[in-house]
Write a protein that holds these residues in place. Structure first.
Motif, PDB file in Angstrom:
ATOM      1  N   LEU A 159      -1.537  13.925 -19.674  1.00  0.00           N
ATOM      2  CA  LEU A 159      -1.617  12.485 -19.892  1.00  0.00           C
ATOM      3  C   LEU A 159      -2.916  12.110 -20.590  1.00  0.00           C
ATOM      4  CD1 LEU A 159      -0.230   9.765 -19.320  1.00  0.00           C
ATOM      5  CD2 LEU A 159      -1.551   9.683 -17.211  1.00  0.00           C
ATOM      6  N   ALA A 160      -4.026  12.710 -20.166  1.00  0.00           N
ATOM      7  CA  ALA A 160      -5.314  12.437 -20.808  1.00  0.00           C
ATOM      8  C   ALA A 160      -5.304  12.883 -22.259  1.00  0.00           C
ATOM      9  CB  ALA A 160      -6.442  13.139 -20.049  1.00  0.00           C
ATOM     10  N   TRP A 161      -4.714  14.058 -22.527  1.00  0.00           N
ATOM     11  CA  TRP A 161      -4.639  14.535 -23.906  1.00  0.00           C
ATOM     12  C   TRP A 161      -3.805  13.591 -24.770  1.00  0.00           C
ATOM     13  CZ3 TRP A 161      -0.566  16.061 -27.018  1.00  0.00           C
ATOM     14  CH2 TRP A 161      -0.927  16.640 -28.231  1.00  0.00           C
ATOM     15  N   ALA A 162      -2.682  13.097 -24.233  1.00  0.00           N
ATOM     16  CA  ALA A 162      -1.825  12.186 -24.995  1.00  0.00           C
ATOM     17  C   ALA A 162      -2.551  10.877 -25.297  1.00  0.00           C
ATOM     18  CB  ALA A 162      -0.534  11.920 -24.219  1.00  0.00           C
ATOM     19  N   VAL A 163      -3.292  10.360 -24.337  1.00  0.00           N
ATOM     20  CA  VAL A 163      -4.050   9.127 -24.568  1.00  0.00           C
ATOM     21  C   VAL A 163      -5.157   9.373 -25.585  1.00  0.00           C
ATOM     22  CG1 VAL A 163      -5.615   7.471 -23.475  1.00  0.00           C
ATOM     23  CG2 VAL A 163      -3.486   8.117 -22.342  1.00  0.00           C
ATOM     24  N   LEU A 164      -5.870  10.495 -25.463  1.00  0.00           N
ATOM     25  CA  LEU A 164      -6.918  10.807 -26.436  1.00  0.00           C
ATOM     26  C   LEU A 164      -6.337  10.990 -27.835  1.00  0.00           C
ATOM     27  CD1 LEU A 164      -9.069  13.319 -24.375  1.00  0.00           C
ATOM     28  CD2 LEU A 164      -9.759  11.054 -25.144  1.00  0.00           C
ATOM     29  N   ARG A 165      -5.177  11.610 -27.910  1.00  0.00           N
ATOM     30  CA  ARG A 165      -4.517  11.811 -29.206  1.00  0.00           C
ATOM     31  C   ARG A 165      -4.131  10.473 -29.823  1.00  0.00           C
ATOM     32  NH1 ARG A 165      -4.082  15.118 -33.454  1.00  0.00           N
ATOM     33  NH2 ARG A 165      -1.998  15.103 -34.298  1.00  0.00           N
ATOM     34  N   ARG A 166      -3.679   9.542 -28.969  1.00  0.00           N
ATOM     35  CA  ARG A 166      -3.285   8.219 -29.449  1.00  0.00           C
ATOM     36  C   ARG A 166      -4.498   7.426 -29.937  1.00  0.00           C
ATOM     37  NH1 ARG A 166       1.109   5.554 -31.185  1.00  0.00           N
ATOM     38  NH2 ARG A 166       2.271   4.890 -29.380  1.00  0.00           N
ATOM     39  N   VAL A 167      -5.590   7.514 -29.191  1.00  0.00           N
ATOM     40  CA  VAL A 167      -6.783   6.735 -29.526  1.00  0.00           C
ATOM     41  C   VAL A 167      -7.562   7.370 -30.675  1.00  0.00           C
ATOM     42  CG1 VAL A 167      -9.018   5.927 -28.650  1.00  0.00           C
ATOM     43  CG2 VAL A 167      -6.988   5.771 -27.214  1.00  0.00           C
ATOM     44  N   PHE A 168      -7.769   8.686 -30.615  1.00  0.00           N
ATOM     45  CA  PHE A 168      -8.588   9.373 -31.609  1.00  0.00           C
ATOM     46  C   PHE A 168      -7.762  10.259 -32.527  1.00  0.00           C
ATOM     47  CE2 PHE A 168     -11.396   8.952 -27.855  1.00  0.00           C
ATOM     48  CZ  PHE A 168     -12.306   8.070 -28.408  1.00  0.00           C
ATOM     49  N   GLY A 169      -6.498   9.952 -32.708  1.00  0.00           N
ATOM     50  CA  GLY A 169      -5.583  10.809 -33.460  1.00  0.00           C
ATOM     51  C   GLY A 169      -5.927  10.955 -34.926  1.00  0.00           C
ATOM     52  N   ILE A 170      -4.927  11.122 -35.726  1.00  0.00           N
ATOM     53  CA  ILE A 170      -5.107  11.344 -37.159  1.00  0.00           C
ATOM     54  C   ILE A 170      -5.756  10.120 -37.795  1.00  0.00           C
ATOM     55  CG2 ILE A 170      -3.904  11.781 -39.318  1.00  0.00           C
ATOM     56  CD1 ILE A 170      -1.765  13.235 -37.662  1.00  0.00           C
ATOM     57  N   ARG A 171      -6.822  10.351 -38.501  1.00  0.00           N
ATOM     58  CA  ARG A 171      -7.552   9.276 -39.155  1.00  0.00           C
ATOM     59  C   ARG A 171      -7.044   9.075 -40.580  1.00  0.00           C
ATOM     60  NH1 ARG A 171     -10.696  12.653 -36.567  1.00  0.00           N
ATOM     61  NH2 ARG A 171     -11.292  13.776 -38.406  1.00  0.00           N
ATOM     62  N   ALA A 172      -7.260   7.892 -41.106  1.00  0.00           N
ATOM     63  CA  ALA A 172      -6.888   7.609 -42.484  1.00  0.00           C
ATOM     64  C   ALA A 172      -7.706   8.501 -43.417  1.00  0.00           C
ATOM     65  CB  ALA A 172      -7.148   6.138 -42.812  1.00  0.00           C
ATOM     66  N   GLY A 173      -7.059   9.085 -44.390  1.00  0.00           N
ATOM     67  CA  GLY A 173      -7.738   9.956 -45.325  1.00  0.00           C
ATOM     68  C   GLY A 173      -7.757  11.407 -44.893  1.00  0.00           C
ATOM     69  N   GLN A 174      -7.207  11.702 -43.736  1.00  0.00           N
ATOM     70  CA  GLN A 174      -7.163  13.085 -43.281  1.00  0.00           C
ATOM     71  C   GLN A 174      -6.098  13.839 -44.075  1.00  0.00           C
ATOM     72  OE1 GLN A 174      -6.567  13.406 -39.094  1.00  0.00           O
ATOM     73  NE2 GLN A 174      -7.113  15.558 -39.027  1.00  0.00           N
ATOM     74  N   VAL A 175      -6.295  15.116 -44.235  1.00  0.00           N
ATOM     75  CA  VAL A 175      -5.392  15.942 -45.013  1.00  0.00           C
ATOM     76  C   VAL A 175      -4.015  15.962 -44.354  1.00  0.00           C
ATOM     77  CG1 VAL A 175      -4.962  18.273 -45.849  1.00  0.00           C
ATOM     78  CG2 VAL A 175      -7.274  17.363 -45.853  1.00  0.00           C
ATOM     79  N   LYS A 176      -2.976  15.768 -45.156  1.00  0.00           N
ATOM     80  CA  LYS A 176      -1.618  15.783 -44.641  1.00  0.00           C
ATOM     81  C   LYS A 176      -1.001  17.156 -44.905  1.00  0.00           C
ATOM     82  CE  LYS A 176       2.793  13.506 -44.768  1.00  0.00           C
ATOM     83  NZ  LYS A 176       3.586  12.384 -45.219  1.00  0.00           N
ATOM     84  N   LEU A 177      -0.317  17.671 -43.917  1.00  0.00           N
ATOM     85  CA  LEU A 177       0.381  18.940 -44.061  1.00  0.00           C
ATOM     86  C   LEU A 177       1.839  18.662 -44.420  1.00  0.00           C
ATOM     87  CD1 LEU A 177      -1.043  20.806 -40.955  1.00  0.00           C
ATOM     88  CD2 LEU A 177      -1.762  21.017 -43.314  1.00  0.00           C
ATOM     89  N   TRP A 178       2.336  19.364 -45.426  1.00  0.00           N
ATOM     90  CA  TRP A 178       3.702  19.155 -45.886  1.00  0.00           C
ATOM     91  C   TRP A 178       4.617  20.178 -45.233  1.00  0.00           C
ATOM     92  CZ3 TRP A 178       4.649  14.856 -48.496  1.00  0.00           C
ATOM     93  CH2 TRP A 178       3.583  14.220 -49.106  1.00  0.00           C
ATOM     94  N   ASP A 179       5.768  19.713 -44.769  1.00  0.00           N
ATOM     95  CA  ASP A 179       6.746  20.577 -44.113  1.00  0.00           C
ATOM     96  C   ASP A 179       7.757  21.180 -45.091  1.00  0.00           C
ATOM     97  OD1 ASP A 179       5.499  19.929 -41.803  1.00  0.00           O
ATOM     98  OD2 ASP A 179       7.034  18.538 -41.112  1.00  0.00           O
ATOM     99  N   ARG A 180       7.939  20.528 -46.220  1.00  0.00           N
ATOM    100  CA  ARG A 180       8.944  21.002 -47.177  1.00  0.00           C
ATOM    101  C   ARG A 180       8.364  20.941 -48.586  1.00  0.00           C
ATOM    102  NH1 ARG A 180      11.430  16.763 -49.786  1.00  0.00           N
ATOM    103  NH2 ARG A 180      10.856  14.717 -48.979  1.00  0.00           N
ATOM    104  N   ASP A 181       9.025  21.617 -49.470  1.00  0.00           N
ATOM    105  CA  ASP A 181       8.582  21.654 -50.853  1.00  0.00           C
ATOM    106  C   ASP A 181       8.934  20.349 -51.541  1.00  0.00           C
ATOM    107  OD1 ASP A 181       7.702  22.486 -53.324  1.00  0.00           O
ATOM    108  OD2 ASP A 181       9.374  23.849 -53.708  1.00  0.00           O
ATOM    109  N   ILE A 182       8.083  19.886 -52.444  1.00  0.00           N
ATOM    110  CA  ILE A 182       8.314  18.635 -53.141  1.00  0.00           C
ATOM    111  C   ILE A 182       9.543  18.712 -54.062  1.00  0.00           C
ATOM    112  CG2 ILE A 182       6.850  19.122 -55.136  1.00  0.00           C
ATOM    113  CD1 ILE A 182       5.831  16.217 -54.837  1.00  0.00           C
ATOM    114  N   ASN A 183       9.944  19.905 -54.476  1.00  0.00           N
ATOM    115  CA  ASN A 183      11.072  20.072 -55.386  1.00  0.00           C
ATOM    116  C   ASN A 183      12.408  20.157 -54.656  1.00  0.00           C
ATOM    117  OD1 ASN A 183       9.453  20.111 -57.704  1.00  0.00           O
ATOM    118  ND2 ASN A 183       8.923  22.251 -57.301  1.00  0.00           N
ATOM    119  N   ASP A 184      12.418  20.134 -53.326  1.00  0.00           N
ATOM    120  CA  ASP A 184      13.699  20.214 -52.595  1.00  0.00           C
ATOM    121  C   ASP A 184      14.442  18.914 -52.639  1.00  0.00           C
ATOM    122  OD1 ASP A 184      13.337  22.820 -51.948  1.00  0.00           O
ATOM    123  OD2 ASP A 184      12.503  22.413 -49.965  1.00  0.00           O
TER     124      ASP A 184
END
Length: 89
Positions: free
Chosen positions: A64-89
């Motif tokens: 529960l603490a990890w989920a709250v911390l993830r929600r509050v301090f999660g992914i920030r704007a400008g952070q690198v995004k990981l792609w799950d699929r190829d752009i040409n699919d």
């Protein structure tokens, strides 16, 4: 029955908090909060000396603490995004 003593959980929580400062990444902080919460519940008399129950409460409080911390301090704007699929699919 050292695990049934409230201050052991609190000291372990502070130790994990210090470890989080040394190795940042919000990995140990959730465990630290879970350990301190478990110690507080033992101190208040809400939990007994049943080790499986204490470990279950510790795991749930840490998650529960990890989920709250993830929600509050999660992914920030400008952070690198990981792609799950190829752009040409």
């Amino acid at each position: 029955m050292m695990w049934a003593t409230w201050w052991v959980w609190v000291v372990a929580g502070f130790g994990l908090g210090i470890l989080e400062v040394a190795l940042p990444g919000f990995i140990f902080l959730g465990f630290a909060i879970g350990a301190i919460a478990t110690g507080a519940l033992i101190w208040l008399g809400a939990l007994g000396a049943n080790l499986p129950l204490l470990l279950l409460v510790f795991a749930f409080a840490s998650l529960l603490a990890w989920a709250v911390l993830r929600r509050v301090f999660g992914i920030r704007a400008g952070q690198v995004k990981l792609w799950d699929r190829d752009i040409n699919d």
